[in-house]
Scaffold this motif. Structure first.
Motif, mmCIF file in Angstrom:
data_model
loop_
_atom_site.group_PDB
_atom_site.id
_atom_site.type_symbol
_atom_site.label_atom_id
_atom_site.label_comp_id
_atom_site.label_asym_id
_atom_site.label_seq_id
_atom_site.Cartn_x
_atom_site.Cartn_y
_atom_site.Cartn_z
ATOM 1 N N THR A 227 1.152 4.691 -2.361
ATOM 2 C CA THR A 227 0.815 5.964 -1.364
ATOM 3 C C THR A 227 1.471 7.469 -2.393
ATOM 4 O O THR A 227 2.501 7.774 -2.386
ATOM 5 C CB THR A 227 1.044 6.019 -0.405
ATOM 6 O OG1 THR A 227 0.255 4.754 0.743
ATOM 7 C CG2 THR A 227 0.545 7.466 0.622
ATOM 8 N N THR B 104 -0.187 7.703 8.490
ATOM 9 C CA THR B 104 -0.707 6.575 7.415
ATOM 10 C C THR B 104 -0.727 5.405 7.591
ATOM 11 O O THR B 104 -0.870 4.330 7.384
ATOM 12 C CB THR B 104 -0.217 7.731 6.157
ATOM 13 O OG1 THR B 104 -0.049 8.362 6.309
ATOM 14 C CG2 THR B 104 -1.305 6.743 4.853
ATOM 15 N N LYS C 276 3.924 10.516 7.106
ATOM 16 C CA LYS C 276 3.772 8.572 7.007
ATOM 17 C C LYS C 276 3.559 7.985 7.731
ATOM 18 O O LYS C 276 3.053 6.851 7.378
ATOM 19 C CB LYS C 276 5.010 8.793 6.330
ATOM 20 C CG LYS C 276 5.239 7.731 4.856
ATOM 21 C CD LYS C 276 6.776 7.759 4.609
ATOM 22 C CE LYS C 276 6.884 6.618 3.858
ATOM 23 N NZ LYS C 276 8.128 6.374 3.144
ATOM 24 N N LYS D 223 0.914 -1.340 -0.534
ATOM 25 C CA LYS D 223 0.387 0.066 0.010
ATOM 26 C C LYS D 223 0.598 1.314 0.500
ATOM 27 O O LYS D 223 0.205 2.607 -0.668
ATOM 28 C CB LYS D 223 -0.936 0.232 1.413
ATOM 29 C CG LYS D 223 -2.163 -0.929 1.030
ATOM 30 C CD LYS D 223 -3.391 -0.775 2.197
ATOM 31 C CE LYS D 223 -4.160 -1.264 2.112
ATOM 32 N NZ LYS D 223 -4.786 -2.140 3.275
ATOM 33 N N GLN D 224 1.975 1.252 0.488
ATOM 34 C CA GLN D 224 3.042 2.405 0.943
ATOM 35 C C GLN D 224 4.073 2.755 -0.490
ATOM 36 O O GLN D 224 3.735 3.701 -0.880
ATOM 37 C CB GLN D 224 4.350 2.141 2.288
ATOM 38 C CG GLN D 224 3.456 2.382 3.411
ATOM 39 C CD GLN D 224 2.939 3.798 3.118
ATOM 40 O OE1 GLN D 224 3.970 4.476 3.578
ATOM 41 N NE2 GLN D 224 1.289 3.500 4.358
ATOM 42 N N GLU E 109 -7.739 3.684 5.967
ATOM 43 C CA GLU E 109 -7.106 4.628 4.600
ATOM 44 C C GLU E 109 -7.324 5.904 5.197
ATOM 45 O O GLU E 109 -6.082 6.812 5.143
ATOM 46 C CB GLU E 109 -8.221 5.193 3.563
ATOM 47 C CG GLU E 109 -8.069 3.213 2.514
ATOM 48 C CD GLU E 109 -6.573 2.795 1.818
ATOM 49 O OE1 GLU E 109 -6.082 3.908 1.934
ATOM 50 O OE2 GLU E 109 -6.028 1.989 1.888
ATOM 51 N N LYS F 163 -0.415 12.837 -0.561
ATOM 52 C CA LYS F 163 -1.014 12.406 0.603
ATOM 53 C C LYS F 163 -0.451 12.974 2.086
ATOM 54 O O LYS F 163 -1.402 13.157 2.649
ATOM 55 C CB LYS F 163 -1.811 10.751 0.964
ATOM 56 C CG LYS F 163 -2.384 10.416 1.954
ATOM 57 C CD LYS F 163 -2.928 9.462 1.417
ATOM 58 C CE LYS F 163 -3.892 8.737 2.994
ATOM 59 N NZ LYS F 163 -4.427 7.316 2.727
ATOM 60 N N HIS G 61 -3.447 2.122 7.715
ATOM 61 C CA HIS G 61 -2.728 0.910 6.775
ATOM 62 C C HIS G 61 -2.666 -0.502 8.275
ATOM 63 O O HIS G 61 -3.490 -1.239 7.596
ATOM 64 C CB HIS G 61 -2.029 0.897 5.712
ATOM 65 C CG HIS G 61 -1.820 2.217 5.157
ATOM 66 N ND1 HIS G 61 -0.826 2.596 4.262
ATOM 67 C CD2 HIS G 61 -3.318 2.452 4.577
ATOM 68 C CE1 HIS G 61 -1.291 3.071 2.909
ATOM 69 N NE2 HIS G 61 -3.462 3.766 3.363
#
Length: 458
Positions: free
Chosen positions: A392, A426, A423, A388-389, A435, A396, A430
Motif C-alpha cells: 500500500t 485501511t 492506515k 497487502k499493507q 479495498e 492512499k 482489508h
C-alpha cells in the motif's frame, strides 16, 4: 548434516552450528581474534599430544560473540570427523555439549538442564553429553554420556557409520503433530482488544493499553508475538547482522522500570537495536525512567541508532491514573484532575502521539460474557492483510484525510495521528476483503484512539 554445540545462555541455552571446511594448511578459526586463535591452537595441540594423535587442521567459522569454551569440544570433534570424511554423510544432525579439559577429559555436569529438549527441537538424533548424576533419555533422541574426547569421538563415528545416508527425520515427523493452540485460547472476553492486536500485527503499529490492574493488559501484550507474520528473508538478514545469529522468530525485547541506562544503551548494538524487526515490550510505561522514554521516542522517530537499524513495534501498558482504580467498578478513583493530567504528561505528548492505538482495558464480568467463536485461521488472515499493507502506497492514506475530516473526533488530531487513523481504517477494510474504506471503517479506527484523560470511562 549439521553439528551443533550447546552454549549456556540464560535459562534455556543456545544451539550454535559448527561449520567446518577441510584444509591441510593448519587450523584457522574465522570470527576470532589472533589471540583467541593462538590460545585455541595451543589447547588443541596440548590435547592432541596427551592423546597421541595428530593436531587437528581445517577452517572453522565461529559465530560472533560466542563463548569459545563451550564450543571447543564440538569444534575438535567436527575437525576430527571432517578429516575422517564422515561429515558429508547425509546423516541426521548431532549436538555436542560439554567443556573440554587440557588432558582431553570432559568436565562432568550435575544435570543436563534443557540440553536434550534443545537438541530434539533442532532435529538432532544424537546428543554427546558429559557424564551426569543420572542417565538421561528424551523421546527418540540418542544420548551418549562421555567422559573424554576419545570416547565422544568413538560414539560419533559409530553413529555416523550406522546412519550414513539416512534422511534427517524432523521432530515433527517422529511424533504426531499436536494441533497449534489458538493465540487467544487463554483470553476470555476483551474482544475489542483482540481485534486491536490483530490490526497491530497486520500493520506493524504501536499500541498502548491502559486501565486498572488485573484487566489483562500484560497478557494481551504477550500474545502479540504469536500473531506476528513470519520474518521475510530481508528481515532475517538484517537481524542476523545485528545479533550475529540467524533468527527463527521475531525478537521480543522487554524493558523493565528497574533497568539502568547502561543496560539499555551501554553497548552497541543497544538493547533497543536488538528489538529490530520484532516487538519492544514496555510494561508499566508510566514507571519508566525519563531517559528511557526519551530514548524510545528517539528510536521511533529516527528508526536507527548509529549504524544499526531500530524498527520495531512498541507494545506498552500502564494504569489509567496514579491510584490505578480509574475504570474499576468496585473501587473509587481518588485521583484529582491535576493528578491524572500529571500522570499522563509524564509519558510526554511526543511519545503518546506515536502510539497508533491507545485503548482502555476494563475488567469484564466473565459470568455474563457472550460466547464468541474464535476465528480459526486468524494468523493466515493477519499475514494476508500484512502482505497487502506492504504494497500500500502512503499516498492512499493521504487521500483518506477528507473522509476522516467528516468525523467529529478526527478534527482535533495531529497530522501524524490523522495518517495513523487512515492506515488503521485501511487495515480494517482489508480484514473485510475490501479495498474501499468507508465511514464505518474510519469510525472504528477512531475508536482505537482513546486516552485516559478523555473522560470516556462513564
Amino acid at each position: 548434516m549439521n553439528i551443533y554445540a550447546y552454549q549456556s545462555h540464560g535459562y534455556e541455552g543456545l544451539a550454535i552450528r559448527i561449520q567446518v571446511t577441510t584444509s591441510a594448511r593448519g587450523l584457522t578459526l574465522l570470527g576470532l581474534s589472533q589471540t583467541q586463535q593462538r590460545e585455541f591452537r595451543q589447547k588443541a595441540a596440548s590435547i592432541s599430544t596427551a592423546l597421541g594423535v595428530p593436531e587437528p587442521t581445517g577452517i572453522v567459522q565461529v559465530p560472533p560473540k560466542s563463548n569459545l569454551e563451550s564450543l571447543e569440544l564440538a569444534i575438535i570433534l567436527a575437525l576430527r570427523l571432517s578429516r575422517d570424511r564422515l561429515l558429508p554423510s547425509g546423516c541426521p544432525d548431532i549436538m555436542i555439549a560439554g567443556k573440554l579439559n587440557l588432558d582431553g577429559t570432559i568436565a562432568p555436569m550435575p544435570t543436563l538442564l534443557a540440553i536434550p529438549e534443545l537438541a530434539y527441537t533442532h532435529h538432532c538424533r544424537l546428543l554427546i553429553a558429559p557424564t551426569a548424576a543420572r542417565p538421561y533419555t528424551y523421546r527418540a533422541l540418542v544420548i551418549r554420556h562421555c567422559a573424554d574426547l576419545e570416547q565422544a569421538l568413538r560414539q560419533c563415528r559409530r553413529f555416523l557409520l550406522n546412519h550414513g545416508g539416512e534422511q534427517d527425520v524432523p521432530a515433527s515427523a517422529q511424533t504426531p503433530p499436536s494441533p497449534p493452540s489458538h493465540p487467544f485460547a487463554e483470553i476470555l472476553g476483551l474482544e475489542k482488544a483482540k481485534r486491536a492486536l490483530q490490526i497491530v500485527a497486520a500493520g506493524g503499529l504501536n499500541i498502548l493499553l491502559y486501565g486498572p490492574p488485573g484487566g489483562g493488559k500484560t497478557l494481551l501484550l504477550h500474545t502479540l508475538a504469536s500473531l506476528m507474520p513470519p520474518l521475510t528473508e530481508e528481515e532475517k538478514e538484517e537481524i542476523a547482522r545485528i545479533r550475529g545469529t540467524l533468527p527463527t522468530s521475531r525478537p521480543v525485547i522487554e524493558v523493565l522500570p528497574t533497568m539502568a541506562e547502561k543496560q539499555l544503551f551501554g553497548s552497541e548494538p543497544s538493547l533497543l537495536n536488538l528489538a529490530h524487526g520484532g516487538i519492544l515490550l514496555v510494561d508499566e510505561l508510566n514507571r519508566q525512567k525519563e531517559s528511557t522514554l526519551k530514548a524510545i521516542t528517539f528510536f521511533l522517530e529516527k528508526r536507527n541508532c548509529g549504524s544499526y537499524p531500530g524498527r520495531f513495534i512498541l507494545a506498552s501498558a500502564m494504569n489509567g491514573c496514579p491510584c490505578g482504580n480509574m475504570g474499576r467498578e468496585e473501587a473509587l478513583c481518588t485521583c484529582s484532575e491535576k493528578q491524572r493530567q500529571r500522570h499522563w504528561s509524564r509519558i510526554g505528548s511526543a511519545l503518546l502521539d506515536r502510539f497508533d492505538i491507545c485503548l482502555p482495558i476494563l475488567p469484564e464480568n466473565l459470568m455474563t460474557l457472550p460466547l464468541v467463536q474464535e476465528e480459526q485461521d486468524i494468523c493466515a488472515n493477519i499475514r494476508k492483510v500484512w502482505l497487502k499493507q506492504r504494497q500500500t502506497d502512503q499516498q492512499k492514506y493521504l487521500k483518506l484525510l477528507p473522509l476522516l475530516d467528516t468525523c467529529k473526533q478526527g478534527k482535533s488530531l495531529s497530522m501524524r495521528c490523522s495518517i495513523s487513523v487512515c492506515k488503521i481504517a485501511t487495515i480494517i477494510a482489508h480484514f473485510s476483503n475490501r479495498e474501499v474504506v468507508d465511514k464505518e471503517d474510519m469510525s472504528e479506527a477512531l475508536s482505537y484512539k482513546t486516552y485516559g484523560i478523555d473522560r470516556h470511562w462513564r
